[in-house]
Design an enzyme around this catalytic site. Structure first.
Site, short mmCIF file in Angstrom:
data_model
loop_
_atom_site.label_atom_id
_atom_site.label_comp_id
_atom_site.label_asym_id
_atom_site.label_seq_id
_atom_site.Cartn_x
_atom_site.Cartn_y
_atom_site.Cartn_z
N HIS A 198 3.54 -2.51 3.14
CA HIS A 198 3.60 -1.17 2.54
C HIS A 198 4.87 -0.88 1.76
O HIS A 198 5.95 -1.33 2.14
CB HIS A 198 3.48 -0.11 3.65
CG HIS A 198 2.13 -0.05 4.28
ND1 HIS A 198 1.71 -1.00 5.19
CD2 HIS A 198 1.10 0.81 4.11
CE1 HIS A 198 0.47 -0.70 5.57
NE2 HIS A 198 0.08 0.39 4.93
N TYR A 225 -6.33 2.55 6.46
CA TYR A 225 -6.57 2.08 7.84
C TYR A 225 -7.68 1.02 7.88
O TYR A 225 -8.17 0.69 8.95
CB TYR A 225 -6.94 3.24 8.78
CG TYR A 225 -6.07 4.46 8.60
CD1 TYR A 225 -4.76 4.49 9.12
CD2 TYR A 225 -6.51 5.55 7.86
CE1 TYR A 225 -3.95 5.59 8.91
CE2 TYR A 225 -5.69 6.65 7.65
CZ TYR A 225 -4.42 6.67 8.18
OH TYR A 225 -3.61 7.76 7.96
N ASP A 278 0.82 -1.22 0.00
CA ASP A 278 0.00 0.00 0.00
C ASP A 278 0.85 1.27 0.00
O ASP A 278 2.04 1.25 0.35
CB ASP A 278 -0.86 0.05 1.28
CG ASP A 278 -1.97 -0.98 1.28
OD1 ASP A 278 -1.91 -1.93 0.49
OD2 ASP A 278 -2.89 -0.84 2.10
N ASP A 279 0.18 2.36 -0.32
CA ASP A 279 0.68 3.73 -0.11
C ASP A 279 1.67 4.20 -1.18
O ASP A 279 2.23 5.28 -1.06
CB ASP A 279 1.31 3.93 1.28
CG ASP A 279 0.30 3.78 2.41
OD1 ASP A 279 -0.88 3.51 2.12
OD2 ASP A 279 0.70 3.93 3.58
ZN LIG Z 1 -2.43 3.19 3.39
#
Ligand SMILES: [Zn+2]
Ligand SMILES: *[C@@H]1O[C@H](CO)[C@@H](O)[C@H](O)[C@H]1NC(C)=O
Ligand SMILES: *[C@@H]1O[C@H](CO)[C@@H](O)[C@H](O)[C@H]1NC(C)=O
Ligand SMILES: *[C@@H]1O[C@H](CO)[C@@H](O)[C@H](O)[C@H]1NC(C)=O
Ligand SMILES: *[C@@H]1O[C@H](CO)[C@@H](O)[C@H](O)[C@H]1NC(C)=O
Ligand SMILES: *[C@@H]1O[C@H](CO)[C@@H](O)[C@H](O)[C@H]1NC(C)=O
Ligand SMILES: *[C@@H]1O[C@H](CO)[C@@H](O)[C@H](O)[C@H]1NC(C)=O
Length: 495
Positions: A356, A292, A201-202
């Site tokens: 991540h 989240y 993610d991210d």
């Molecule tokens: Zn995230």
């Protein structure tokens, strides 16, 4: 029974939301980096910036991709060599990789007001008429559920019926099977046993080349959940994810707690992250993951109406907390999942794991653990591959391998090169959900839909006594820390 949701202090929440802080730091850095223009690219960037500024965007947005204006002579030189995905992928010094640069197609879109300000909560205040019209056509059918708490995840003053969890609010007690009719359940595991559904993610993170090079060497693909603001900020790095054969999904525009947002904001967060990926990569994604994990039936409905399947996770490495939890704790979280692979936990369904590409620490740990994951699990595949989703995008020309092909060694099938649009193009969206009561067949993920109303989420109801959230499913110190901080008798919200 109606109860007040937990008394998570600001400090507790800060501990639980490290990535939010990272983003804030980056925003500041981007603003601070801006300096007088010193090249023609920079001049063009400046022009784009002024255009953005003049439509009353924030100062932060002026830093986006206009950022060739930034920077030192050295950084400008590096930026000048970065003209396409391949040249960007060839930069190996992380400082050079993260030097801001100007990419004309995206600069033009920004100047045209196609996107909201980066890292700000998306809204429709500067939206083109077609986007506003789209929202208006949808708004009256969105489930009538009030926003909860704050976009920073402070749910302390939320009044919520914990006994029935009417909104299937994941953050409350990990509900994944919607209570409202016609909404698809979240995907959080995979139907193939002994499988690790690999997700990061991210991204795109500006410094990801070493990590992506490693994945490439290993012939390993993953599902990448990209933040719209990062895609617009680092367009060539986002294109690399697609060019490398990873499966791309959206992760909202500005990475806020979605259940706190108004209908309009939640729509805009989802719409513009999907739009950024379409304009910059050329593909229309059909999947997203809530930042989240914070989702309820109102947010699921909006995502589904925009043609996006909600994808959660079964296991969490808590790597986004690495700075506060310590590397050892995150390693212990990874190790727990590896251990569970040895005792039959995944003998029916495989898992989807949250990790991540947030920063160098999370990426280097991900790299270090990939061989261990491959040793402990039979298969390590992107989510779409485990689900045989060979056409993850709306556009033709992108055929991904099915599970059998992937584990047989064909990890890439047919992929068109990523192409950024330089003029605004419209998104093709199903929007057949809700108003008509039917569920769009163009969402390739998870064909099962909830039959409605009475379906309780088995996992949640089995775990929680009324009024008390159990730390079900989570490994590691964060849960203990949160529960401990909240104290006996209060209700905790797990993140
Ligand atoms: Zn995230
Ligand atoms: C969308 O609908 C909600 C009620 O469901 C309403 O409160 C809100 O004002 C509407 N938003 C717009 C922009 O029309
Ligand atoms: C399997 O191992 C994991 C990690 O050590 C543990 O949490 C879980 O309870 C174990 N399950 C069984 C069925 O032994
Ligand atoms: C496997 O996962 C599905 C949801 O994807 C769930 O309905 C089913 O109960 C799971 N089976 C087992 C044995 O855990
Ligand atoms: C990307 O990674 C770098 C290196 O660790 C980090 O400094 C930066 O904050 C990250 N960027 C974003 C947007 O998270
Ligand atoms: C990134 O992490 C690796 C592994 O921990 C380390 O060797 C390297 O020096 C780090 N790079 C930066 C730029 O901090
Ligand atoms: C994927 O396709 C294979 C046949 O190639 C089939 O055996 C398997 O059940 C399919 N899995 C899913 C999740 O549809």
């Amino acid at each position: 029974m109606r109860a007040t949701l937990a008394l998570l202090s600001a400090a507790t929440l800060a501990a639980a939301c490290g990535s939010e802080h990272e983003f804030a730091k980056v925003r500041r850095a981007a603003i601070e980096r801006r300096a007088p223009a010193s090249s023609s690219a920079a001049a063009a960037a400046s022009a784009a910036s002024s255009a953005v500024a003049s439509r009353a965007a924030t100062t932060a947005s002026a830093a986006v991709n206009s950022a060739a204006a930034a920077a030192t002579t050295t950084a400008t030189a590096a930026a000048a060599t970065r003209t396409d995905e391949a040249s960007a992928a060839g930069i190996k010094d992380p400082a050079q990789e993260c030097a801001p640069y100007y990419y004309p197609p995206v600069g033009a879109l920004i100047a045209d007001g196609v996107f909201p300000a980066i890292w700000e909560i998306a809204s429709l205040s500067t939206a083109k008429p077609d986007v506003t019209a789209l929202f208006q056509s949808l708004n009256s059918s969105i489930p009538n559920i009030a926003p909860k708490g704050t976009p920073q995840g402070d749910f302390a003053s939320v009044q919520y019926d914990g006994a029935t969890d009417p909104d299937c609010w994941w953050t409350y007690r990990q509900c994944r099977t919607p209570k409202r009719e016609g909404i698809k359940p979240d995907v959080y595991n995979v139907p193939t046993p002994d499988t690790w559904g690999l997700t990061y993610d991210d991204g795109p993170n500006c410094s990801h080349n070493a990590f992506y090079d490693y994945l490439e060497q290993q012939n390993q693909k993953a599902t990448m959940f990209y933040i719209g603001s990062n895609v617009v900020d680092w367009p060539l790095e986002a294109q690399r994810g697609l060019a490398d054969g990873h499966e791309i999904c959206a992760h909202t525009w500005s990475h806020r707690y979605m259940t706190a947002l108004t209908n309009e904001q939640a729509f805009a967060e989802l719409y513009y992250s999907k739009k950024a990926i379409k304009e910059v990569l050329g593909v229309t994604v059909q999947c997203w993951r809530p930042p989240y994990g914070d989702v309820d039936d109102r947010i699921r409905y909006i995502a589904q109406s925009l043609g996006m399947q909600t994808i959660g996770w079964e296991d969490n490495t808590f790597d986004y907390e690495i700075a506060t939890l310590s590397r050892a704790t995150v390693e212990a979280n990874y190790n727990d999942i590896l251990k569970a692979a040895g005792n039959g936990t995944y003998s029916v369904n495989g898992t989807i794991v949250l990790s991540h590409e947030l920063n160098n620490d999370t990426m280097s740990l991900a790299q270090e653990y990939l061989p261990k994951i491959k040793a402990a699990f039979k298969h390590v595949v992107p989510v779409g591959v485990a689900l045989n989703n060979t056409a993850p995008y709306v556009e033709p020309g992108y055929t991904y391998p099915n599970f059998a092909q992937y584990i047989g060694g064909t990890t890439t099938m047919s992929l068109a090169a990523p192409t950024a649009a330089s003029t605004d193009i419209s998104l093709s969206l199903p929007l057949s959900t809700g108003a008509t009561g039917s569920v769009s067949a163009t969402v390739a993920y998870a064909s099962a839909t909830n039959s409605g109303g009475s379906a309780a989420d088995a996992k949640a109801s089995g775990k929680s006594a009324a009024g008390r959230v159990q730390p079900g499913g989570f490994a590691g110190a964060l849960v203990a820390a949160v529960v401990g901080a909240v104290g006996a008798g209060a209700m905790a919200v797990m993140l």
